[in-house]
Design a protein around this motif. Sequence first.
Motif, mmCIF file in Angstrom:
data_model
loop_
_atom_site.group_PDB
_atom_site.id
_atom_site.type_symbol
_atom_site.label_atom_id
_atom_site.label_comp_id
_atom_site.label_asym_id
_atom_site.label_seq_id
_atom_site.Cartn_x
_atom_site.Cartn_y
_atom_site.Cartn_z
ATOM 1 N N THR A 1 -42.176 -5.754 57.285
ATOM 2 C CA THR A 1 -41.335 -5.329 58.402
ATOM 3 C C THR A 1 -41.097 -3.832 58.348
ATOM 4 O O THR A 1 -40.314 -3.297 59.103
ATOM 5 C CB THR A 1 -39.975 -6.049 58.349
ATOM 6 O OG1 THR A 1 -39.376 -5.766 57.090
ATOM 7 C CG2 THR A 1 -40.139 -7.532 58.541
ATOM 8 N N ASP B 1 -46.782 -9.365 73.646
ATOM 9 C CA ASP B 1 -47.563 -10.421 72.992
ATOM 10 C C ASP B 1 -49.061 -10.219 73.197
ATOM 11 O O ASP B 1 -49.868 -10.483 72.311
ATOM 12 C CB ASP B 1 -47.137 -11.800 73.517
ATOM 13 C CG ASP B 1 -45.750 -12.178 73.004
ATOM 14 O OD1 ASP B 1 -45.308 -11.555 72.018
ATOM 15 O OD2 ASP B 1 -45.122 -13.074 73.590
ATOM 16 N N THR C 1 -44.882 -6.648 63.588
ATOM 17 C CA THR C 1 -44.382 -7.862 62.914
ATOM 18 C C THR C 1 -43.474 -8.627 63.880
ATOM 19 O O THR C 1 -43.009 -8.062 64.871
ATOM 20 C CB THR C 1 -43.574 -7.497 61.659
ATOM 21 O OG1 THR C 1 -42.380 -6.845 62.089
ATOM 22 C CG2 THR C 1 -44.358 -6.599 60.726
ATOM 23 N N PRO C 2 -43.199 -9.906 63.574
ATOM 24 C CA PRO C 2 -42.327 -10.687 64.466
ATOM 25 C C PRO C 2 -40.956 -10.028 64.678
ATOM 26 O O PRO C 2 -40.433 -10.037 65.785
ATOM 27 C CB PRO C 2 -42.191 -12.024 63.734
ATOM 28 C CG PRO C 2 -43.446 -12.136 62.930
ATOM 29 C CD PRO C 2 -43.789 -10.740 62.515
ATOM 30 N N GLN C 3 -40.387 -9.435 63.611
ATOM 31 C CA GLN C 3 -39.076 -8.783 63.758
ATOM 32 C C GLN C 3 -39.182 -7.547 64.656
ATOM 33 O O GLN C 3 -38.310 -7.292 65.492
ATOM 34 C CB GLN C 3 -38.524 -8.359 62.393
ATOM 35 C CG GLN C 3 -38.111 -9.530 61.511
ATOM 36 C CD GLN C 3 -39.254 -10.010 60.633
ATOM 37 O OE1 GLN C 3 -40.425 -9.884 60.982
ATOM 38 N NE2 GLN C 3 -38.914 -10.584 59.488
ATOM 39 N N ARG D 1 -41.339 -7.048 66.926
ATOM 40 C CA ARG D 1 -41.613 -7.514 68.287
ATOM 41 C C ARG D 1 -40.305 -7.656 69.073
ATOM 42 O O ARG D 1 -40.188 -7.215 70.212
ATOM 43 C CB ARG D 1 -42.347 -8.861 68.209
ATOM 44 C CG ARG D 1 -42.567 -9.537 69.543
ATOM 45 C CD ARG D 1 -43.167 -10.929 69.349
ATOM 46 N NE ARG D 1 -43.201 -11.649 70.618
ATOM 47 C CZ ARG D 1 -42.179 -12.337 71.099
ATOM 48 N NH1 ARG D 1 -41.047 -12.409 70.424
ATOM 49 N NH2 ARG D 1 -42.287 -12.953 72.266
#
Lengths: 400, 80
Positions: A28, B52, B62-64, B66
């Motif tokens: 992250t 996406d 990363t998903p966070q 995003r």
Amino acid sequence: MKEQNFLTERRRFLRTLGQISGALFLSTEILPDKLLAQVKESAPEPQTFPGKEKMIVLSRKPIVLEMPPEGFEHFITPNELFFVRNNTSMPELSLKDWKLTITGEVKNPLNLTMEDLKKFKEVESLITLECYGNGRSFFEPKASGNQWKKGGIGTALWKGVRLKDVLEKARITDRAKHVIFDGADEPFTPNSPDFRRSIPIEKALSPETLLVYEMNGKPLPIYHGYPLRVLVPGWGGAASVKWLINITVSDREYDGFYMVDKYRHPLYQTKPGTKLSPKDMFVLTELDVKSIITSPLPESRISGEKIVIKGYAWTGEGHIRKVEVSTDSGRSWHKAKIVRDEGKYVWCSWMYEWQPPQKGYYTIISKATDNRGRSQPILPLWNQDGYLYNAIDMVGVYVV
Amino acid sequence: MMAMASFTYLQGFSLPEDTGKDLILSRCNICHGIDIVVNQRLNRLGWEEIVDRMIRWGAPITPQERILIIEYLYKHFGEK
């Protein structure tokens, strides 16, 4: 050779970057400053566009330039005013290293220099090219992508050879269904897709589909694909791949990102704002019927006994049959005069002489119909990526 | 020299200061300029769909990140 070295270096750098960013994908953390600096250095955003100084800049990286309204004064668009829509970095190729290969479903693979290519019968064609996204900014709700107004279009005199002649020499097999074009351009990261697209074999074998090396009497400018590009007439610009280095004849439609994720259109109309998945969409092919008003300009103040309303009209696989104009918000319609008609795949210019009954604010509308009876819709046919905008054109003016 | 030129350009554009700005400059700007970002107004679903798609195309997000990026884009460039 210099260009070759540059490309090799670039590939090596992008591979390294890919390894680092691939690792980062799992974390992250913010990109380290050092990598960030490398990224910026790898693909700077150009500040100026030599030879294209008058263009409206929609994007610097990749380069996307819209023709300003004054460009419509020319029936044949000067190269300096011709729109540019790149998806990737722009490769600087030198003729001495350049070759075009024809591979895949062929019995006689070819490896051609420009000299070899010019041995095929030379042809010259006026062809109008429009970006599939031209007019996107007029969609409501807003569609994502470059916010083109009317200037994602132009007409040029192209010189080259027929793709059909080259494919005939390569002797395509019975399995040939699609023809995939690849340019020398590369994506900005190694994880990103290369710009490759295919067209059906029938369109590839059409005598009007060309491989062109000249534009308005000059070698193809770098922005437009030097030294060679495909020219797929009647279809959106994305079909006409630039900086061409390989043609692969295939037994199926190409399934890369620029076919599956982009340049797709809904199979059925949805309510504006509704998203569809790729399976409910098809790969864009021909353009739709369309007209635009180029004079007078929107919201302009005009006066005089007679006002000349001018514009262009075009369609995909067909001819323009008529253009109608309304000067009273669509209450009554009048047939416009076709001023210049150069046939299929070229826009035609039209005009209508109007005597305003009195001063006031008027909404001028134009609507084209082609020989297949297709007319422009009154309301835009909304789609999520904002392709093929072709609603009737409307321009409001003050008569003073 | 080239990096400097790029930096000057980015400063000139001035993305609003907020959480997510640095992510956009470091991630999105690898492949495209921020002009296409600031020139658009999309609803939340529109920005989600775009981000996406960029991830599918290889954007290192990363998903966070995003979530932060979509939040920033909708807040400052949302269709209101």
